[in-house]
Design a protein around this motif. Structure first.
Motif, mmCIF file in Angstrom:
data_model
loop_
_atom_site.group_PDB
_atom_site.id
_atom_site.type_symbol
_atom_site.label_atom_id
_atom_site.label_comp_id
_atom_site.label_asym_id
_atom_site.label_seq_id
_atom_site.Cartn_x
_atom_site.Cartn_y
_atom_site.Cartn_z
ATOM 1 N N SER A 151 -2.159 72.860 -4.919
ATOM 2 C CA SER A 151 -2.474 71.871 -5.953
ATOM 3 C C SER A 151 -3.189 70.681 -5.362
ATOM 4 O O SER A 151 -3.168 70.436 -4.147
ATOM 5 N N GLY A 152 -3.839 69.927 -6.221
ATOM 6 C CA GLY A 152 -4.544 68.729 -5.778
ATOM 7 C C GLY A 152 -5.349 68.134 -6.917
ATOM 8 O O GLY A 152 -5.174 68.497 -8.086
ATOM 9 N N THR A 153 -6.252 67.222 -6.578
ATOM 10 C CA THR A 153 -7.121 66.588 -7.562
ATOM 11 C C THR A 153 -8.574 66.713 -7.111
ATOM 12 O O THR A 153 -8.860 66.934 -5.932
ATOM 13 N N ILE A 154 -9.477 66.573 -8.061
ATOM 14 C CA ILE A 154 -10.916 66.655 -7.798
ATOM 15 C C ILE A 154 -11.548 65.378 -8.330
ATOM 16 O O ILE A 154 -11.443 65.068 -9.522
ATOM 17 N N ARG A 155 -12.173 64.604 -7.440
ATOM 18 C CA ARG A 155 -12.827 63.355 -7.825
ATOM 19 C C ARG A 155 -14.335 63.554 -7.835
ATOM 20 O O ARG A 155 -14.861 64.537 -7.283
ATOM 21 N N PHE A 156 -15.061 62.614 -8.403
ATOM 22 C CA PHE A 156 -16.503 62.766 -8.604
ATOM 23 C C PHE A 156 -17.214 61.449 -8.290
ATOM 24 O O PHE A 156 -16.682 60.357 -8.530
ATOM 25 N N SER A 157 -18.438 61.567 -7.751
ATOM 26 C CA SER A 157 -19.246 60.385 -7.479
ATOM 27 C C SER A 157 -20.721 60.740 -7.643
ATOM 28 O O SER A 157 -21.187 61.764 -7.147
ATOM 29 N N ASN A 158 -21.461 59.868 -8.333
ATOM 30 C CA ASN A 158 -22.908 60.031 -8.495
ATOM 31 C C ASN A 158 -23.676 59.045 -7.621
ATOM 32 O O ASN A 158 -24.905 59.040 -7.611
ATOM 33 N N ASN A 159 -22.960 58.226 -6.902
ATOM 34 C CA ASN A 159 -23.583 57.200 -6.062
ATOM 35 C C ASN A 159 -24.256 57.843 -4.855
ATOM 36 O O ASN A 159 -23.749 58.817 -4.292
ATOM 37 N N SER A 161 -4.408 71.504 10.342
ATOM 38 C CA SER A 161 -3.451 72.513 9.885
ATOM 39 C C SER A 161 -3.702 72.838 8.419
ATOM 40 O O SER A 161 -4.513 72.198 7.744
ATOM 41 N N ASN A 162 -2.999 73.840 7.902
ATOM 42 C CA ASN A 162 -3.152 74.202 6.489
ATOM 43 C C ASN A 162 -2.840 73.030 5.573
ATOM 44 O O ASN A 162 -3.511 72.829 4.553
ATOM 45 N N ALA A 163 -1.827 72.245 5.900
ATOM 46 C CA ALA A 163 -1.460 71.111 5.050
ATOM 47 C C ALA A 163 -2.511 70.019 5.051
ATOM 48 O O ALA A 163 -2.548 69.179 4.140
ATOM 49 N N GLU A 164 -3.400 69.994 6.071
ATOM 50 C CA GLU A 164 -4.421 68.957 6.179
ATOM 51 C C GLU A 164 -5.755 69.388 5.573
ATOM 52 O O GLU A 164 -6.775 68.754 5.827
ATOM 53 N N HIS A 165 -5.732 70.452 4.777
ATOM 54 C CA HIS A 165 -6.873 70.923 3.989
ATOM 55 C C HIS A 165 -8.037 71.388 4.861
ATOM 56 O O HIS A 165 -9.097 70.735 4.918
ATOM 57 N N PRO A 166 -7.862 72.531 5.529
ATOM 58 C CA PRO A 166 -8.972 73.070 6.328
ATOM 59 C C PRO A 166 -10.021 73.721 5.446
ATOM 60 O O PRO A 166 -9.824 73.916 4.240
ATOM 61 N N GLU A 167 -11.131 74.102 6.051
ATOM 62 C CA GLU A 167 -12.169 74.811 5.298
ATOM 63 C C GLU A 167 -11.648 76.164 4.825
ATOM 64 O O GLU A 167 -11.890 76.573 3.686
ATOM 65 N N ASN A 168 -10.927 76.866 5.675
ATOM 66 C CA ASN A 168 -10.330 78.156 5.339
ATOM 67 C C ASN A 168 -8.839 78.112 5.668
ATOM 68 O O ASN A 168 -8.464 77.710 6.776
ATOM 69 N N TYR A 169 -8.025 78.516 4.725
ATOM 70 C CA TYR A 169 -6.588 78.579 4.974
ATOM 71 C C TYR A 169 -6.271 79.858 5.756
ATOM 72 O O TYR A 169 -6.818 80.925 5.474
ATOM 73 N N ASN A 170 -5.370 79.739 6.712
ATOM 74 C CA ASN A 170 -5.016 80.893 7.530
ATOM 75 C C ASN A 170 -3.500 80.993 7.666
ATOM 76 O O ASN A 170 -2.844 80.073 8.138
ATOM 77 N N ALA A 171 -2.957 82.126 7.224
ATOM 78 C CA ALA A 171 -1.521 82.407 7.351
ATOM 79 C C ALA A 171 -0.674 81.299 6.724
ATOM 80 O O ALA A 171 0.227 80.751 7.358
ATOM 81 N N VAL A 172 -0.945 80.977 5.465
ATOM 82 C CA VAL A 172 -0.168 79.957 4.755
ATOM 83 C C VAL A 172 1.203 80.538 4.405
ATOM 84 O O VAL A 172 1.297 81.625 3.827
ATOM 85 N N SER A 173 2.262 79.799 4.724
ATOM 86 C CA SER A 173 3.616 80.304 4.483
ATOM 87 C C SER A 173 4.459 79.335 3.667
ATOM 88 O O SER A 173 5.687 79.412 3.672
ATOM 89 N N SER A 174 3.818 78.413 2.962
ATOM 90 C CA SER A 174 4.551 77.456 2.127
ATOM 91 C C SER A 174 3.618 76.920 1.059
ATOM 92 O O SER A 174 2.399 77.130 1.105
ATOM 93 N N SER A 175 4.181 76.209 0.095
ATOM 94 C CA SER A 175 3.365 75.572 -0.932
ATOM 95 C C SER A 175 2.618 74.386 -0.332
ATOM 96 O O SER A 175 3.119 73.714 0.574
ATOM 97 N N LEU A 176 1.405 74.124 -0.842
ATOM 98 C CA LEU A 176 0.565 73.046 -0.330
ATOM 99 C C LEU A 176 0.160 72.125 -1.470
ATOM 100 O O LEU A 176 -0.384 72.585 -2.478
ATOM 101 N N ALA A 177 0.412 70.848 -1.311
ATOM 102 C CA ALA A 177 0.009 69.844 -2.294
ATOM 103 C C ALA A 177 -1.039 68.924 -1.689
ATOM 104 O O ALA A 177 -1.320 68.972 -0.490
ATOM 105 N N ARG A 178 -1.649 68.105 -2.538
ATOM 106 C CA ARG A 178 -2.652 67.112 -2.105
ATOM 107 C C ARG A 178 -3.834 67.757 -1.391
ATOM 108 O O ARG A 178 -4.357 67.222 -0.414
ATOM 109 N N GLN A 179 -4.279 68.888 -1.883
ATOM 110 C CA GLN A 179 -5.479 69.551 -1.359
ATOM 111 C C GLN A 179 -6.656 69.096 -2.230
ATOM 112 O O GLN A 179 -7.085 69.792 -3.146
ATOM 113 N N ASN A 180 -7.169 67.917 -1.943
ATOM 114 C CA ASN A 180 -8.082 67.214 -2.839
ATOM 115 C C ASN A 180 -9.553 67.435 -2.484
ATOM 116 O O ASN A 180 -9.899 67.669 -1.319
#
Length: 423
Positions: A257-265, A365-384
């Motif tokens: 889970s996470g949020t998606i923000r937007f900028s046109n600047n 790490s997976n919790a720090e929002h990598p480009e590709n998740y590898n061997a995730v073994s728990s729920s992940l939040a704040r993937q923004n």
């Protein structure tokens, strides 16, 4: 006047004088002993005062070492910023070292105190091997001096200093619970705050405004243990234990889970993007992974994205259910991407992810929002994510953590999706 004569038959002459001399001799020995005792007491009192002063100096030096500003200095850190790496061994000054190359002596009262410190990385021997443990340094501070009797004295303090962001010290005021820190709603931190606690160590959550499914979480682990069908528009708060009893303990899944923000600047600020939400979807894929576990075949992603680009929503929230494999532990690998975003054309965008080495261990790490998740073994939040104009040359670098100026989150971003490079 007649002289005094001894009584008849007495042979004692000058006895009183002898007794007086003996008494004087005894008193003299006592005075000598008293003077020696007084000197000993004075030295002991003086040494006690010096030990107290030395202890204060050693404790002050330890606290000064703990008072680093950031875990790691980066290009945005102001001059003079002290970080974890500045905790180094230093000897007492001999008079030949350059400024800052040694620890200066301190003169207090009738003593001069020399300070030295020895710093090493914390390691532990396991099965004959030396294994590096979490970033931490063992520090030994020694304060030496010479007392009034020319005796060498010292006090020594040993402690450990952890490499932790200074803003995390605020967690020390949190009341303890069964774990080390009190968790949001007494649940795993990955469980959405909107999820309703059912009172039996589980919570239920409807992942989106149009979702026709509810997820049941284990409060302790954050794992999804059940999926229930509900009517569209059902609120999490309206569900009861009886509503989800039949569909609990029917599956195993992890939340992303996470949020998606937007900028046109053209110079987007990742800490305060000013754009409005665009229509989109979140998908989990393995199209860019090599030699990795396949992306899960069972996944559900929900979001509250608008259906029109004219929306004034400031951000989009998303929640994905991902079913891992049947291994031990149960894991999945893959890549989170946004679909429905134009990567080419007149309105082209690029997608950045909020990501940084938050724990300072040198990797993402997976919790720090990598480009590709590898061997995730728990729920992940704040993937923004942050969606910006494609004409911006690179994803914006956010400000480093700076509690003194009210910056408590690293807002750095990295590229996740963009138009393919032209040959």
């Amino acid at each position: 006047m007649k002289p005094v004569q001894a009584p008849p038959g007495s042979s004692q002459f000058g006895v009183a004088l002898i007794e007086a001399l003996v008494a004087l001799l005894i008193m003299a020995f006592g005075m000598v002993a008293l003077i020696g005792l007084q000197g000993t007491m004075r030295r002991a009192s003086d040494l006690s005062k010096q030990r107290s002063e030395a202890m204060r100096i050693a404790q002050s030096e330890l606290e000064r070492l703990r008072d680093f500003s950031v875990a790691t200095i980066n290009e945005s850190s102001p001059a003079g910023t002290r970080d974890f790496a500045s905790i180094q061994s230093l000897n007492a000054c001999t008079g030949e070292e350059g400024e800052g190359a040694c620890l200066q002596s301190i003169n207090v009262g009738n003593a001069s105190y020399s300070i030295s410190r020895t710093v090493g990385d914390w390691t532990e021997a396991l099965s004959g091997h030396t294994q590096a443990l979490p970033p931490m340094r063992n520090v030994q501070v020694r304060v030496s001096w010479v007392d009034r009797a020319a005796g060498a004295q010292f006090v020594q303090l040993d402690s450990f200093i952890s490499k932790a962001e200074t803003f995390l010290s605020g967690s020390l005021v949190a009341a303890p619970s069964a774990g080390a820190l009190r968790r949001p709603g007494e649940r795993d931190a990955s469980i959405p705050v909107q999820a309703k606690d059912l009172g039996n160590k589980t919570s239920v959550f409807v992942p989106g405004p149009t979702a026709t499914v509810a997820w049941v979480f284990n409060n302790l682990t954050g794992v999804i243990t059940g999926r229930c069908t509900v009517a569209a528009g059902t609120a999490s708060s309206s569900l009861t234990l009886q509503d989800v009893e039949s569909c609990s303990n029917t599956t195993v899944g992890y939340l992303l889970s996470g949020t998606i923000r937007f900028s046109n600047n053209l110079r987007p600020d990742p800490a305060n993007p000013e754009g409005f939400a665009l229509p989109l979807d979140v998908v989990i894929t393995n199209s860019r992974l090599a030699d990795a576990i396949a992306a899960p075949t069972v996944q559900q992603c929900f979001d509250d994205a608008p259906t029109s680009p004219s929306s004034t929503m400031p951000f989009v929230s998303y929640n994905c259910f991902i079913e891992p494999n049947n291994g031990t532990p149960r894991i999945w690998s893959g890549r989170a991407e946004l679909s429905g975003i134009e990567l080419t054309g007149a309105n082209a965008r690029k997608v950045c992810r909020y990501s940084a080495d938050y724990d300072g261990n040198g990797s993402i790490s997976n919790a720090e929002h990598p480009e590709n998740y590898n061997a995730v073994s728990s729920s992940l939040a704040r993937q923004n994510f942050l969606v910006i104009n494609a004409s911006v040359s690179r994803c914006p670098t956010g400000a480093a953590v700076d509690p003194a100026n009210g910056v408590f989150v690293n807002s750095n971003t990295e590229l996740q999706q963009a138009a393919p490079a032209q040959p």
